[in-house]
Scaffold this motif. Structure first.
Motif, mmCIF file in Angstrom:
data_model
loop_
_atom_site.group_PDB
_atom_site.id
_atom_site.type_symbol
_atom_site.label_atom_id
_atom_site.label_comp_id
_atom_site.label_asym_id
_atom_site.label_seq_id
_atom_site.Cartn_x
_atom_site.Cartn_y
_atom_site.Cartn_z
ATOM 1 N N ASP A 149 9.628 106.550 93.452
ATOM 2 C CA ASP A 149 8.373 106.343 92.723
ATOM 3 C C ASP A 149 8.106 107.511 91.775
ATOM 4 O OD1 ASP A 149 7.701 108.365 94.467
ATOM 5 O OD2 ASP A 149 6.301 107.172 95.653
ATOM 6 N N GLY A 150 9.144 108.305 91.522
ATOM 7 C CA GLY A 150 9.013 109.418 90.592
ATOM 8 C C GLY A 150 8.711 110.750 91.237
ATOM 9 N N PHE A 151 8.424 110.760 92.533
ATOM 10 C CA PHE A 151 8.058 112.008 93.206
ATOM 11 C C PHE A 151 9.179 112.574 94.083
ATOM 12 C CE2 PHE A 151 3.775 110.316 92.316
ATOM 13 C CZ PHE A 151 3.210 111.425 91.709
ATOM 14 N N ALA A 200 1.612 117.502 91.218
ATOM 15 C CA ALA A 200 0.838 117.550 92.461
ATOM 16 C C ALA A 200 -0.575 117.025 92.242
ATOM 17 C CB ALA A 200 0.789 118.973 93.008
ATOM 18 N N LYS A 201 -1.178 117.382 91.113
ATOM 19 C CA LYS A 201 -2.517 116.874 90.810
ATOM 20 C C LYS A 201 -2.487 115.359 90.639
ATOM 21 C CE LYS A 201 -4.310 121.077 88.610
ATOM 22 N NZ LYS A 201 -4.770 121.696 87.333
ATOM 23 N N LEU A 202 -1.448 114.845 89.990
ATOM 24 C CA LEU A 202 -1.311 113.391 89.833
ATOM 25 C C LEU A 202 -1.146 112.723 91.186
ATOM 26 C CD1 LEU A 202 -0.929 110.845 88.139
ATOM 27 C CD2 LEU A 202 1.509 111.450 87.928
ATOM 28 N N LEU A 203 -0.300 113.277 92.048
ATOM 29 C CA LEU A 203 -0.110 112.711 93.382
ATOM 30 C C LEU A 203 -1.416 112.706 94.163
ATOM 31 C CD1 LEU A 203 1.721 111.645 95.667
ATOM 32 C CD2 LEU A 203 2.162 114.047 96.286
ATOM 33 N N ALA A 204 -2.173 113.789 94.069
ATOM 34 C CA ALA A 204 -3.448 113.867 94.789
ATOM 35 C C ALA A 204 -4.399 112.771 94.329
ATOM 36 C CB ALA A 204 -4.075 115.243 94.596
ATOM 37 N N GLU A 205 -4.426 112.494 93.039
ATOM 38 C CA GLU A 205 -5.297 111.440 92.512
ATOM 39 C C GLU A 205 -4.822 110.061 92.968
ATOM 40 O OE1 GLU A 205 -8.058 111.660 90.908
ATOM 41 O OE2 GLU A 205 -8.140 113.784 90.372
ATOM 42 N N ILE A 206 -3.521 109.832 92.905
ATOM 43 C CA ILE A 206 -2.975 108.539 93.343
ATOM 44 C C ILE A 206 -3.282 108.300 94.814
ATOM 45 C CG2 ILE A 206 -0.825 107.294 93.785
ATOM 46 C CD1 ILE A 206 0.297 108.604 91.239
ATOM 47 N N MET A 207 -3.082 109.326 95.636
ATOM 48 C CA MET A 207 -3.305 109.155 97.068
ATOM 49 C C MET A 207 -4.784 109.022 97.406
ATOM 50 S SD MET A 207 -0.481 108.726 98.510
ATOM 51 C CE MET A 207 -1.300 108.586 100.111
ATOM 52 N N ALA A 208 -5.661 109.595 96.598
ATOM 53 C CA ALA A 208 -7.093 109.404 96.829
ATOM 54 C C ALA A 208 -7.435 107.921 96.716
ATOM 55 C CB ALA A 208 -7.905 110.223 95.826
ATOM 56 N N GLU A 209 -6.828 107.240 95.748
ATOM 57 C CA GLU A 209 -7.061 105.808 95.597
ATOM 58 C C GLU A 209 -6.451 105.028 96.760
ATOM 59 O OE1 GLU A 209 -5.632 104.587 91.800
ATOM 60 O OE2 GLU A 209 -7.008 105.889 90.677
ATOM 61 N N GLU A 210 -5.260 105.428 97.202
ATOM 62 C CA GLU A 210 -4.623 104.761 98.339
ATOM 63 C C GLU A 210 -5.444 104.931 99.616
ATOM 64 O OE1 GLU A 210 -1.269 102.964 98.718
ATOM 65 O OE2 GLU A 210 -2.367 102.561 96.876
ATOM 66 N N ILE A 211 -5.930 106.134 99.843
ATOM 67 C CA ILE A 211 -6.716 106.393 101.057
ATOM 68 C C ILE A 211 -8.021 105.617 101.025
ATOM 69 C CG2 ILE A 211 -7.968 108.189 102.326
ATOM 70 C CD1 ILE A 211 -5.708 110.116 101.432
ATOM 71 N N GLY A 236 -1.185 115.626 113.263
ATOM 72 C CA GLY A 236 -0.291 115.427 112.140
ATOM 73 C C GLY A 236 1.128 115.107 112.546
ATOM 74 N N LEU A 237 1.906 114.707 111.558
ATOM 75 C CA LEU A 237 3.309 114.405 111.744
ATOM 76 C C LEU A 237 4.020 114.578 110.410
ATOM 77 C CD1 LEU A 237 3.517 110.508 112.217
ATOM 78 C CD2 LEU A 237 1.424 111.689 111.687
ATOM 79 N N PRO A 238 5.323 114.828 110.441
ATOM 80 C CA PRO A 238 6.058 115.013 109.190
ATOM 81 C C PRO A 238 6.350 113.678 108.518
ATOM 82 C CG PRO A 238 7.560 115.157 111.044
ATOM 83 C CD PRO A 238 6.185 115.024 111.622
ATOM 84 N N LEU A 239 6.771 113.744 107.267
ATOM 85 C CA LEU A 239 7.293 112.546 106.638
ATOM 86 C C LEU A 239 8.513 112.058 107.412
ATOM 87 C CD1 LEU A 239 7.216 113.558 102.855
ATOM 88 C CD2 LEU A 239 5.778 111.831 103.942
ATOM 89 N N PRO A 240 8.742 110.750 107.457
ATOM 90 C CA PRO A 240 9.950 110.265 108.140
ATOM 91 C C PRO A 240 11.202 110.692 107.390
ATOM 92 C CG PRO A 240 8.893 108.485 106.937
ATOM 93 C CD PRO A 240 7.957 109.660 106.864
ATOM 94 N N ASP A 241 12.314 110.775 108.104
ATOM 95 C CA ASP A 241 13.560 111.212 107.474
ATOM 96 C C ASP A 241 13.985 110.289 106.331
ATOM 97 O OD1 ASP A 241 13.693 113.343 109.213
ATOM 98 O OD2 ASP A 241 15.010 112.315 110.637
ATOM 99 N N ASP A 242 13.628 109.014 106.431
ATOM 100 C CA ASP A 242 14.055 108.046 105.413
ATOM 101 C C ASP A 242 12.966 107.774 104.377
ATOM 102 O OD1 ASP A 242 12.268 106.695 106.999
ATOM 103 O OD2 ASP A 242 13.544 104.927 107.318
ATOM 104 N N TRP A 243 12.075 108.727 104.149
ATOM 105 C CA TRP A 243 10.951 108.483 103.246
ATOM 106 C C TRP A 243 11.394 108.127 101.835
ATOM 107 C CZ3 TRP A 243 10.214 111.349 98.844
ATOM 108 C CH2 TRP A 243 10.866 112.597 98.772
ATOM 109 N N ARG A 244 12.578 108.571 101.436
ATOM 110 C CA ARG A 244 13.056 108.270 100.089
ATOM 111 C C ARG A 244 13.345 106.784 99.891
ATOM 112 N NH1 ARG A 244 14.563 113.184 97.608
ATOM 113 N NH2 ARG A 244 14.662 114.878 99.121
ATOM 114 N N ASP A 245 13.602 106.056 100.973
ATOM 115 C CA ASP A 245 13.909 104.632 100.834
ATOM 116 C C ASP A 245 12.742 103.872 100.204
ATOM 117 O OD1 ASP A 245 16.284 105.210 102.046
ATOM 118 O OD2 ASP A 245 15.764 104.330 103.996
#
Length: 217
Positions: free
Chosen positions: A3-5, A43-54, A183-192
């Motif tokens: 997704d570009g990140f 990072a600022k773009l990701l924060a804005e995108i995730m604010a909408e997702e949350i 909390g928990l880490p990102l999954p190992d396959d997060w790139r999929d």
């Protein structure tokens, strides 16, 4: 599916790994413009995108915050000028100290997706402890079901269970805490799936924990 990140997170971990080994202004200043362009900007773009997702998955608006890279060294023995991790947070507007927030942190060799309250004052602790006493079984069950771990953030826990609760209270470990974050880490396959879907999925796993805090605090 990217997704570009994907490359951005790799750059973040590489940069902060180098910074951890060269935590000086002389090293950072020649790289500041590249950091702002290649790390802080996305990072600022990701924060804005995730604010909408949350907001979409929780039903509540959340305001994004990207933490600054400079450390506050005024009262610290460690005078290293820069933080060696990137961190962002999403909190409900106008929420008090007991309003749980979501968090994403990236260290050179680890990631952390979390939810909770980083520190509680006197009134917040009274409410938190009453919640643990009344709903500790449900809280402990949600923590276990998430597959996450309680983070070591905020003030040090008390050495003893606070009064008026029994020293052998079944949830004494939770009662001794002055902050609560799961909390928990990102999954190992997060790139999929890509970073945004992976972050969203992790936050969805933390939602039952968050919703209990919202209801009971």
């Amino acid at each position: 599916m990217s997704d570009g990140f994907d490359d951005w997170l790799d750059r973040v971990q590489a940069f902060y790994g180098d910074l951890a080994r060269n935590n000086t202004r002389d090293w950072f200043e020649p790289r500041k413009d590249a950091w702002k362009r290649d790390i802080e900007g996305p990072a600022k773009l990701l924060a804005e995108i995730m604010a909408e997702e949350i907001a979409r998955i929780s039903g509540d608006a959340h305001r994004p915050k990207l933490f600054r890279i400079h450390r506050d060294v005024r009262f610290s023995k460690d005078k290293s000028p820069y933080k060696t991790m990137l961190a962002m947070l999403w909190a409900p507007p106008g929420g008090g100290e007991t309003a749980p927030a979501f968090y994403f942190g990236v260290e050179p060799a680890a990631t952390f997706v979390g939810c909770g309250m980083p520190g509680l004052g006197k009134d917040g602790l009274v409410r938190y402890r009453a919640m643990v006493d009344a709903h500790g079984d449900e809280l402990a069950g949600l923590i276990a079901a998430s597959g996450g771990r309680l983070a070591d953030i905020g003030p040090e826990p008390l050495k003893r269970v606070p009064k008026p609760y029994a020293p052998d209270h079944p949830h004494g470990d939770l009662l001794r805490r002055k902050a609560l974050a799961l909390g928990l880490p990102l999954p190992d396959d997060w790139r999929d799936a890509g970073l945004v879907p992976a972050l969203t999925a992790r936050i969805e796993r933390l939602l039952p924990f968050r919703d209990l805090l919202v209801r009971q605090l």
